[in-house]
Design an enzyme around this catalytic site. Structure first.
Site, mmCIF file in Angstrom:
data_model
loop_
_atom_site.group_PDB
_atom_site.id
_atom_site.type_symbol
_atom_site.label_atom_id
_atom_site.label_comp_id
_atom_site.label_asym_id
_atom_site.label_seq_id
_atom_site.Cartn_x
_atom_site.Cartn_y
_atom_site.Cartn_z
ATOM 1 N N LYS A 36 19.105 25.910 39.083
ATOM 2 C CA LYS A 36 18.690 27.220 38.561
ATOM 3 C C LYS A 36 19.878 28.182 38.553
ATOM 4 C CE LYS A 36 13.909 26.611 39.948
ATOM 5 N NZ LYS A 36 12.944 26.657 41.048
ATOM 6 N N GLN A 53 11.892 29.767 46.575
ATOM 7 C CA GLN A 53 11.735 28.332 46.330
ATOM 8 C C GLN A 53 10.703 27.751 47.298
ATOM 9 O OE1 GLN A 53 13.306 26.582 43.802
ATOM 10 N NE2 GLN A 53 12.026 24.859 44.403
ATOM 11 N N ASP A 61 8.364 34.122 38.832
ATOM 12 C CA ASP A 61 7.640 32.848 38.961
ATOM 13 C C ASP A 61 6.140 33.031 38.692
ATOM 14 O OD1 ASP A 61 8.779 30.414 39.341
ATOM 15 O OD2 ASP A 61 9.063 30.614 41.500
#
Ligand code: NAD
Length: 279
Positions: A50, A94, A117
């Protein structure tokens, strides 16, 4: 033989468009902060990818690594700082987090306005009422593939295997929003194979290598494989690609299907957030 739903190609198209928009910006860049707690090996790989992609396409990027033994308070303090940082427009935590950390408490702490997200309850709620702000990247990536390949969803029977908050549940709502008739299957579903055989659109997000065999798939079905699994040192999906591609009309490869789309949509969400903050 099925047509490939080429996520690698589409993600490059999305990222190139973003890059040209970023290059036109004068002083400020869209900024993404990623928080990685612990030393989960797959997570380290995902975070590195990422960060690399964000930088490659001109984004400002920060990775904050915390030890697995860190306290919840440390993560919350970091999130508070990032929520207020003018350089940051997207914050990603994450997952999975270590067992002693309450994932919900952490996700709730991320500002809904920087929640690229889309896992904050407010953003999931907005998605479920059909007025999304941020849509979780993986389900959004799947929907972009359907759009790109002009796959009709209205009135189709879509079977989603997996009910996680990250993939299965939001994806089911997105499909519903496009007037598909949606069935969600999970580990307790009876006669999974028979249910799958009725799917016009079959999406697997289980995390079990090559679990979906040819016999699960209706002739001409569209098959999307979200799974990322390691088998004999190779990355494979949930779907037995070699055999299923002979029966499906469209299919995503693994790698090169949903995975790259997830990263492209993460950058797209960060860019949209940047635009919102700048307007
Ligand atoms: P998860 O473990 O949270 O959920 C798995 C789901 O599969 C659960 O709802 C469970 O009920 C269901 N399941 C498990 N065994 C089953 C069985 N035998 N039959 C039917 N259902 C079963 O996982 P997740 O976070 O949703 O991820 C699923 C997979 O997708 C993993 O392989 C993950 O690595 C992958 N993933 C890929 C991307 C991407 O960018 N491509 C993003 C997120 C997750």
């Amino acid at each position: 033989m099925a047509t490939l739903l080429d996520g690698k190609k589409l993600s490059q198209k999305i990222c190139s468009t973003l890059k040209s928009k970023v290059e036109k910006l004068k002083d400020k860049k869209p900024g993404l902060a990623v928080i990685l707690v612990g030393d989960h090996s797959a997570s380290q790989i995902y975070v590195a990818k990422k960060e690399k992609t964000a930088r490659e396409f001109g984004f400002y990027s920060e990775v904050h690594k915390l030890p697995s033994a860190c306290e919840e308070k440390e993560i919350l303090n970091l999130i508070k700082y990032l929520n207020e940082s003018p350089k940051i427009h997207g914050i990603l935590v994450q997952l999975p987090l270590p067992a002693h950390i309450q994932t919900h408490a952490i996700l709730n702490a991320v500002s809904p306005l920087k929640d690229v997200d889309g896992f904050h309850p407010l953003n999931l709620g907005r998605l479920f009422i059909g007025d999304p702000l941020f849509i979780p990247c993986t389900p959004q990536g799947v929907m972009e593939l359907f759009k790109e390949y002009k796959i009709e969803l209205s009135g189709k029977h879509a079977v989603v295997i997996g009910r996680s908050l990250i993939v299965g549940k939001p994806l089911a709502h997105l499909l519903l929003g496009q007037n598909a008739t949606v069935t969600i299957c999970h580990s307790k579903t009876k006669n999974l194979e028979a249910v799958c055989q009725t799917a016009d659109i079959l999406i697997s997000a289980i995390g079990k290598p090559l679990f979906i065999k040819n016999s699960f798939v209706k002739e001409g079905a569209v098959v999307v494989d979200v799974g990322i699994n390691r088998l004999n040192n190779k990355i494979v999906g949930d779907v037995d690609f070699e055999n299923v591609q002979k029966k499906a009309s469209f299919i995503t490869p693994v790698p090169g299907g949903v995975g790259p789309m997830t990263i492209a949509l993460l950058l797209q969400n960060t860019f949209k957030s940047f635009e919102r903050f700048s307007s």
